[in-house]
Scaffold this active site. Structure first.
Site: not given
Ligand code: NAD
Length: 296
Positions: A96, A171, A239
């Site tokens: 997102s 979104k 964010k």
């Molecule tokens: P999270 O922080 O758990 O996961 C993000 C991952 O990206 C981590 O494992 C991190 O190590 C990795 N990462 C960061 N920088 C990186 C790089 N340069 N290279 C490789 N890997 C890298 O976050 P999440 O909850 O999984 O959310 C991910 C996305 O999905 C976000 O944009 C969030 O807004 C969206 N989202 C989350 C949810 C939820 O309920 N958690 C629901 C819908 C959407």
């Protein structure tokens, strides 16, 4: 079945990647956190040493990263996807991020003959695990059609909303509704608690009526259990609301309620609660009243 790249194996990326393996795809994965990669390797994926290495091995790459700067770095940065990608490669960015950032990154991709669509999701970790996410997509319809089956291995719906950035605009609308709904539920349940009615009974009494919502059904049981384990972190919701407000300013659509809820989340962030689930927003009201939304 296909060989797919998957970059970003956090709360959401892990179960989404696992569902692609279950659907029979071969996966090449990367994350900067090694433990996250190890979990996917155990589930049958192959580890790559960088985003560039993922791109060398795969023609279709999914990214699931926190925000716009992370996607920019993974796609356009050093050892990023564009350094390893062939012409015709497709990037499905399911993070997102700001719609404008999607457009900028897609333009950088187009210069190298790489196609990108934005395909953020709604449903949170439980629906990521079940493979029933709602997926909202922006970009060329032809690319959407080509990757539709891949998306449907992770979701129960995938809707093409328009050109690149349209998925993330959709979104943002989703995130505004969820944040304001959590705030409304928190405010109302604190009122009931302070006025002496058991919040559990309030939930049972009103969940089937007009005030009922998916948000209330998901968050009130967690709040009553004092379970603020994320789920979706307050910091990630800040964010999204920032991205919504910035986009609102650009297009001339004011977001006064969003701004207020964002400031409530900022207070919790400043108090060290930013890694809590966004259901933890109730703690803003608990700080104000010195009471807790728990069953009596
Ligand atoms: P999270 O922080 O758990 O996961 C993000 C991952 O990206 C981590 O494992 C991190 O190590 C990795 N990462 C960061 N920088 C990186 C790089 N340069 N290279 C490789 N890997 C890298 O976050 P999440 O909850 O999984 O959310 C991910 C996305 O999905 C976000 O944009 C969030 O807004 C969206 N989202 C989350 C949810 C939820 O309920 N958690 C629901 C819908 C959407």
């Amino acid at each position: 079945m296909m060989k797919l790249g998957f970059i970003g194996l956090g709360i959401m990326g892990k179960p989404m990647a696992k569902n692609l393996i279950k659907a029979g795809h071969e996966l090449v994965v990367y994350d900067i956190v090694k433990e996250n990669v190890d979990i996917l390797v155990e589930a049958g994926a192959v580890a790559a040493s960088s985003s560039k290495e993922v791109a060398r091995q795969c023609d279709i790459i999914i990214t699931m990263l926190p925000n716009s700067p992370h996607v920019k770095e993974v796609v356009c940065g050093e050892n990023g996807i564009l350094e390893g990608a062939k012409e015709g490669t497709i990037i499905i960015d399911m993070s997102s991020i700001a719609p404008l950032a999607s457009q900028e990154i897609a333009a950088a991709c187009a210069k190298k003959g790489v196609k990108m669509i934005d395909a953020p999701v709604s449903g949170g970790e439980p629906k990521a695990i079940d493979g029933t996410l709602s997926i909202m997509v922006g970009g060329e319809k032809e690319v959407f059609d080509k990757v539709y089956d891949i998306l449907m291995a992770m979701g129960s719906s995938a809707v093409h909303c328009g050109d690149i950035g349209a998925g993330n605009t959709t979104k943002l609308a989703n995130q505004v509704i969820v944040a304001l709904n959590i705030a409304a539920v928190s405010e109302a349940f604190m009122l009931a608690k302070k006025a002496g009615v058991d919040p559990k009974l309030v939930f049972d009494a009103i969940k089937g009526g007009l005030a009922g919502s998916t948000v209330m059904n998901a968050k009130i049981p967690m709040i009553l259990d004092r379970n603020f384990k994320p789920g979706f972190k307050i910091d990630l919701h800040i964010k999204d609301l920032n991205n919504a407000i910035e986009t609102g300013h650009k297009v001339g659509s004011p977001l006064p309620l969003t701004a207020q809820v964002m400031e409530m989340m900022q207070l919790l962030h400043a108090d060290g609660l930013g890694q809590n689930d966004h259901g933890g927003l109730v703690q803003y009201y608990e700080k104000l009243t010195g009471d807790e939304v728990v069953s009596q």
